[in-house]
Enzyme design. Structure first.
Site, short mmCIF file in Angstrom:
data_model
loop_
_atom_site.label_atom_id
_atom_site.label_comp_id
_atom_site.label_asym_id
_atom_site.label_seq_id
_atom_site.Cartn_x
_atom_site.Cartn_y
_atom_site.Cartn_z
N CYS A 30 -3.30 -16.39 1.91
CA CYS A 30 -2.68 -15.06 1.90
C CYS A 30 -2.81 -14.39 3.27
O CYS A 30 -3.91 -14.05 3.69
CB CYS A 30 -3.36 -14.23 0.81
SG CYS A 30 -3.02 -12.47 0.85
N CYS A 33 -4.36 -10.94 3.26
CA CYS A 33 -5.81 -11.08 2.98
C CYS A 33 -6.56 -11.40 4.26
O CYS A 33 -7.63 -10.83 4.52
CB CYS A 33 -6.06 -12.20 1.96
SG CYS A 33 -5.33 -11.93 0.34
#
Length: 124
Positions: A30, A33
């Protein structure tokens, strides 16, 4: 204090105790993230009295599913075992600092009264 990794086995014990806990639900693939990780880590170093924890949603699929994590990163903020905030999205450092301060400022006695009022049976 550095961040701690949570698993299904350690999650409940970590989030139900006294104090403030911030949990970052993330995955290695991600992009947002990975962008949020250094912001989260820096905040953990700044606020040693708060538990900063991470849950790898790929490794902990059952835990993430049980909490209905459908978008990452998702940040959960708890205080004294009560969820105060749970939203997806990477926060910039100033917004994370505001969230930490808001968690510190919450009147937990009022939160407990509000929760108790919601769980009491309706007056007849």
């Amino acid at each position: 204090m550095a961040t701690v990794d949570l698993t299904q086995a350690t999650f409940e014990e970590t989030v139900t105790g006294e104090g403030i806990v911030l949990v970052d639900f993330w995955a290695a693939w991600c992009g947002p993230c990975r962008m949020f990780a250094p912001v989260f880590e820096a905040a953990s170093e700044k606020h040693a009295d708060i538990t900063f924890a991470k849950v790898d949603t790929e490794a902990e699929r059952v835990l993430a599913g049980s909490l209905q994590i459908s978008s990452i990163p998702t940040l959960m903020v708890l205080r004294d075992g009560v969820v105060l905030y749970m939203e997806p999205g990477a926060l910039p450092a100033p917004a994370l600092e505001q969230l930490v301060q808001a968690a510190r400022d919450v009147d937990m006695a009022q939160v407990r009264r509000d929760l108790a009022a919601r769980t009491e049976p309706a007056a007849r």
